[in-house]
Scaffold this motif. Structure first.
Motif, PDB file in Angstrom:
ATOM      1  N   PRO A  37      23.051  98.333  30.880  1.00 44.40           N
ATOM      2  CA  PRO A  37      21.696  98.810  30.563  1.00 44.40           C
ATOM      3  C   PRO A  37      21.654 100.241  30.060  1.00 44.40           C
ATOM      4  CG  PRO A  37      21.998  98.498  32.947  1.00 44.40           C
ATOM      5  CD  PRO A  37      23.212  97.952  32.290  1.00 44.40           C
ATOM      6  N   GLU A  38      22.663 101.054  30.402  1.00 43.96           N
ATOM      7  CA  GLU A  38      22.681 102.453  29.968  1.00 43.96           C
ATOM      8  C   GLU A  38      23.478 102.642  28.681  1.00 43.96           C
ATOM      9  OE1 GLU A  38      20.980 104.824  31.826  1.00 43.96           O
ATOM     10  OE2 GLU A  38      20.337 103.049  32.944  1.00 43.96           O
ATOM     11  N   ALA A  39      23.838 101.558  28.005  1.00 40.95           N
ATOM     12  CA  ALA A  39      24.711 101.657  26.826  1.00 40.95           C
ATOM     13  C   ALA A  39      24.098 102.548  25.755  1.00 40.95           C
ATOM     14  CB  ALA A  39      24.981 100.274  26.269  1.00 40.95           C
ATOM     15  N   THR A  40      24.941 103.373  25.142  1.00 40.12           N
ATOM     16  CA  THR A  40      24.498 104.222  24.027  1.00 40.12           C
ATOM     17  C   THR A  40      25.296 103.924  22.764  1.00 40.12           C
ATOM     18  OG1 THR A  40      26.068 105.923  24.715  1.00 40.12           O
ATOM     19  CG2 THR A  40      23.787 106.144  25.510  1.00 40.12           C
ATOM     20  N   ARG A  41      26.210 102.983  22.851  1.00 40.37           N
ATOM     21  CA  ARG A  41      27.053 102.659  21.705  1.00 40.37           C
ATOM     22  C   ARG A  41      26.931 101.182  21.365  1.00 40.37           C
ATOM     23  NH1 ARG A  41      27.524 107.392  22.826  1.00 40.37           N
ATOM     24  NH2 ARG A  41      29.358 108.720  22.477  1.00 40.37           N
ATOM     25  N   ARG A  42      27.137 100.885  20.083  1.00 43.82           N
ATOM     26  CA  ARG A  42      27.224  99.483  19.650  1.00 43.82           C
ATOM     27  C   ARG A  42      28.418  99.400  18.714  1.00 43.82           C
ATOM     28  NH1 ARG A  42      25.661  94.363  20.313  1.00 43.82           N
ATOM     29  NH2 ARG A  42      24.986  93.292  18.446  1.00 43.82           N
ATOM     30  N   TYR A  43      29.408  98.592  19.098  1.00 44.06           N
ATOM     31  CA  TYR A  43      30.628  98.450  18.299  1.00 44.06           C
ATOM     32  C   TYR A  43      30.835  96.994  17.915  1.00 44.06           C
ATOM     33  CZ  TYR A  43      32.279 103.158  18.236  1.00 44.06           C
ATOM     34  OH  TYR A  43      32.392 104.481  17.938  1.00 44.06           O
ATOM     35  N   LEU A  44      31.164  96.768  16.654  1.00 42.24           N
ATOM     36  CA  LEU A  44      31.274  95.416  16.116  1.00 42.24           C
ATOM     37  C   LEU A  44      32.614  95.212  15.438  1.00 42.24           C
ATOM     38  CD1 LEU A  44      27.966  95.875  14.207  1.00 42.24           C
ATOM     39  CD2 LEU A  44      28.183  94.389  16.185  1.00 42.24           C
ATOM     40  N   VAL A  45      33.091  93.983  15.451  1.00 38.31           N
ATOM     41  CA  VAL A  45      34.226  93.631  14.609  1.00 38.31           C
ATOM     42  C   VAL A  45      33.835  92.461  13.715  1.00 38.31           C
ATOM     43  CG1 VAL A  45      36.081  94.446  16.117  1.00 38.31           C
ATOM     44  CG2 VAL A  45      35.197  92.129  16.417  1.00 38.31           C
ATOM     45  N   ALA A  46      34.430  92.412  12.532  1.00 38.58           N
ATOM     46  CA  ALA A  46      34.282  91.273  11.627  1.00 38.58           C
ATOM     47  C   ALA A  46      35.609  90.533  11.619  1.00 38.58           C
ATOM     48  CB  ALA A  46      33.940  91.756  10.220  1.00 38.58           C
ATOM     49  N   GLU A  47      35.527  89.231  11.828  1.00 39.30           N
ATOM     50  CA  GLU A  47      36.745  88.413  11.834  1.00 39.30           C
ATOM     51  C   GLU A  47      36.675  87.395  10.720  1.00 39.30           C
ATOM     52  OE1 GLU A  47      36.717  86.687  15.757  1.00 39.30           O
ATOM     53  OE2 GLU A  47      37.819  88.381  16.577  1.00 39.30           O
ATOM     54  N   ASP A  48      37.797  87.193  10.022  1.00 36.97           N
ATOM     55  CA  ASP A  48      37.788  86.113   9.040  1.00 36.97           C
ATOM     56  C   ASP A  48      38.007  84.802   9.790  1.00 36.97           C
ATOM     57  OD1 ASP A  48      40.479  86.086   9.586  1.00 36.97           O
ATOM     58  OD2 ASP A  48      41.144  86.379   7.531  1.00 36.97           O
ATOM     59  N   ALA A  49      37.485  83.741   9.209  1.00 41.35           N
ATOM     60  CA  ALA A  49      37.546  82.455   9.900  1.00 41.35           C
ATOM     61  C   ALA A  49      38.845  81.778   9.519  1.00 41.35           C
ATOM     62  CB  ALA A  49      36.349  81.599   9.515  1.00 41.35           C
ATOM     63  N   GLU A  50      39.868  82.023  10.341  1.00 45.45           N
ATOM     64  CA  GLU A  50      41.212  81.515  10.057  1.00 45.45           C
ATOM     65  C   GLU A  50      41.217  80.009   9.858  1.00 45.45           C
ATOM     66  OE1 GLU A  50      44.070  82.435  13.156  1.00 45.45           O
ATOM     67  OE2 GLU A  50      44.841  83.978  11.799  1.00 45.45           O
ATOM     68  N   ASP A  51      40.459  79.334  10.746  1.00 46.32           N
ATOM     69  CA  ASP A  51      40.445  77.881  10.707  1.00 46.32           C
ATOM     70  C   ASP A  51      39.228  77.326   9.981  1.00 46.32           C
ATOM     71  OD1 ASP A  51      38.483  78.623  12.425  1.00 46.32           O
ATOM     72  OD2 ASP A  51      39.324  77.678  14.207  1.00 46.32           O
ATOM     73  N   GLY A  62      37.350  94.016   9.716  1.00 46.19           N
ATOM     74  CA  GLY A  62      36.403  95.126   9.594  1.00 46.19           C
ATOM     75  C   GLY A  62      35.857  95.494  10.959  1.00 46.19           C
ATOM     76  N   TYR A  63      35.330  96.697  11.051  1.00 38.37           N
ATOM     77  CA  TYR A  63      34.725  97.129  12.320  1.00 38.37           C
ATOM     78  C   TYR A  63      33.775  98.276  12.038  1.00 38.37           C
ATOM     79  CZ  TYR A  63      38.419 100.631  11.931  1.00 38.37           C
ATOM     80  OH  TYR A  63      39.250 101.624  11.464  1.00 38.37           O
ATOM     81  N   ALA A  64      32.880  98.518  12.997  1.00 40.17           N
ATOM     82  CA  ALA A  64      31.895  99.577  12.818  1.00 40.17           C
ATOM     83  C   ALA A  64      31.318  99.942  14.174  1.00 40.17           C
ATOM     84  CB  ALA A  64      30.775  99.101  11.888  1.00 40.17           C
ATOM     85  N   GLY A  65      30.862 101.185  14.285  1.00 41.25           N
ATOM     86  CA  GLY A  65      30.282 101.628  15.551  1.00 41.25           C
ATOM     87  C   GLY A  65      29.167 102.638  15.340  1.00 41.25           C
ATOM     88  N   LEU A  66      28.202 102.592  16.271  1.00 39.25           N
ATOM     89  CA  LEU A  66      27.032 103.466  16.209  1.00 39.25           C
ATOM     90  C   LEU A  66      26.803 104.074  17.596  1.00 39.25           C
ATOM     91  CD1 LEU A  66      23.966 103.399  14.282  1.00 39.25           C
ATOM     92  CD2 LEU A  66      23.442 102.753  16.633  1.00 39.25           C
ATOM     93  N   ALA A  67      26.406 105.350  17.597  1.00 46.56           N
ATOM     94  CA  ALA A  67      26.056 106.033  18.853  1.00 46.56           C
ATOM     95  C   ALA A  67      24.596 106.445  18.785  1.00 46.56           C
ATOM     96  CB  ALA A  67      26.931 107.263  19.046  1.00 46.56           C
ATOM     97  N   SER A  68      23.861 106.253  19.873  1.00 46.73           N
ATOM     98  CA  SER A  68      22.466 106.700  19.894  1.00 46.73           C
ATOM     99  C   SER A  68      22.323 107.848  20.879  1.00 46.73           C
ATOM    100  CB  SER A  68      21.542 105.549  20.284  1.00 46.73           C
ATOM    101  OG  SER A  68      21.697 105.251  21.651  1.00 46.73           O
ATOM    102  N   ALA A  69      21.473 108.804  20.517  1.00 54.27           N
ATOM    103  CA  ALA A  69      21.152 109.932  21.404  1.00 54.27           C
ATOM    104  C   ALA A  69      19.691 110.269  21.145  1.00 54.27           C
ATOM    105  CB  ALA A  69      22.050 111.127  21.107  1.00 54.27           C
ATOM    106  N   GLY A  70      18.832 109.758  22.007  1.00 53.34           N
ATOM    107  CA  GLY A  70      17.406 110.002  21.835  1.00 53.34           C
ATOM    108  C   GLY A  70      16.888 109.371  20.556  1.00 53.34           C
ATOM    109  N   GLY A  90      31.106  95.496   4.077  1.00 56.96           N
ATOM    110  CA  GLY A  90      30.644  96.822   4.491  1.00 56.96           C
ATOM    111  C   GLY A  90      29.130  96.824   4.666  1.00 56.96           C
ATOM    112  N   ALA A  91      28.435  96.179   3.742  1.00 60.45           N
ATOM    113  CA  ALA A  91      26.965  96.109   3.812  1.00 60.45           C
ATOM    114  C   ALA A  91      26.516  95.318   5.036  1.00 60.45           C
ATOM    115  CB  ALA A  91      26.425  95.467   2.532  1.00 60.45           C
ATOM    116  N   ARG A  92      27.230  94.263   5.352  1.00 57.40           N
ATOM    117  CA  ARG A  92      26.847  93.469   6.529  1.00 57.40           C
ATOM    118  C   ARG A  92      27.039  94.257   7.813  1.00 57.40           C
ATOM    119  NH1 ARG A  92      29.724  87.963   6.932  1.00 57.40           N
ATOM    120  NH2 ARG A  92      28.283  87.645   8.649  1.00 57.40           N
ATOM    121  N   LEU A  93      28.161  94.985   7.882  1.00 55.97           N
ATOM    122  CA  LEU A  93      28.410  95.791   9.080  1.00 55.97           C
ATOM    123  C   LEU A  93      27.345  96.874   9.216  1.00 55.97           C
ATOM    124  CD1 LEU A  93      32.297  96.076   8.824  1.00 55.97           C
ATOM    125  CD2 LEU A  93      31.047  95.059  10.741  1.00 55.97           C
TER     126      LEU A  93
END
Ligand SMILES: CC(C)(COP(=O)(O)OP(=O)(O)OC[C@H]1O[C@@H](n2cnc3c(N)ncnc32)[C@H](O)[C@@H]1OP(=O)(O)O)[C@@H](O)C(=O)NCCC(=O)NCCS
Length: 173
Positions: A37-51, A62-70, A90-93
């Motif tokens: 509930p106190e999270a201030t970060r959101r981190y994502l990975v993009a995976e290709d669909a091997e199968d 691919g990967y991306a991360g965001l930090a919030s402060a107020g 990149g646009a999707r992330l």
């Protein structure tokens, strides 16, 4: 992104940011603030669909991360494996990060980008980011300046600019 993703993410990080790659500890520290509930970060990975099933069991591309402060959120990182550049990943992330900024109830999103990183700047401009200043010598070694960009009004996430669907690539938190 979960802790077990850090090894493949680090491999991409070192390939894409050879001069100033984040350390393993930096990713651990960011992910420590990404849950609960106190999270201030959101981190994502993009995976290709091997199968081809799109079940998240593929290779991290691919990967991306965001930090919030107020009121303010910061794009901490965003990266796509070279062979997937120009496919809209990149646009999707970035769309997902902006969605996270909205969820954190931030009013603006800031980011820093190397002044010579034209590809990334074009992506950010497409989403409405505007240059607001420079940070001299922000990237070391090399003493490269950072361009600071800002998105003041978060777009309606459902219609965020230019985020085409990429078949066979899945984004997970
Ligand atoms: C920046 C990055 C995340 C973009 O990822 P991507 O998957 O290629 O992004 P997209 O395909 O969604 O969009 C790329 C946009 O860059 C621009 N672009 C495309 N080709 C370009 C080129 N040859 N030169 C400059 N800009 C170009 C365009 O605006 C393009 O959008 P378009 O294809 O619709 O015209 C990726 O290049 C990357 O990981 N780079 C290395 C890490 C990095 O620099 N991260 C950002 C740090 S600030």
């Amino acid at each position: 992104m979960r802790w077990w993703d850090i090894d493949p993410v680090l491999a991409l990080e070192r390939a894409l940011f050879p001069e100033d790659a984040w350390s393993r500890g930096m990713f651990w520290s960011e992910l420590a603030h990404a849950r609960g509930p106190e999270a201030t970060r959101r981190y994502l990975v993009a995976e290709d669909a091997e199968d081809g099933e799109g079940d998240g069991g593929g290779r991290i591309v691919g990967y991306a991360g965001l930090a919030s402060a107020g009121e303010t959120a910061d794009v901490q990182t965003i990266a796509v494996a070279r062979e997937h550049w120009g496919t809209g990943l990149g646009a999707r992330l970035l769309t997902e990060l902006l969605r996270a900024a909205t969820a954190f109830e931030c009013a603006e999103v800031l980011l820093e980008c190397r002044v010579d990183n034209v590809r990334a700047q074009k992506l950010y401009e497409r989403f409405g980011f505007e240059p607001i200043g420079f940070r001299r010598g922000y990237y070391q070694p090399g003493n490269v300046d950072a361009l600071v960009m800002r998105l003041a009004t978060l777009p309606d996430s459902a219609s965020a600019a230019g985020a085409p669907s990429v078949q066979g690539t899945e984004i997970n938190d």
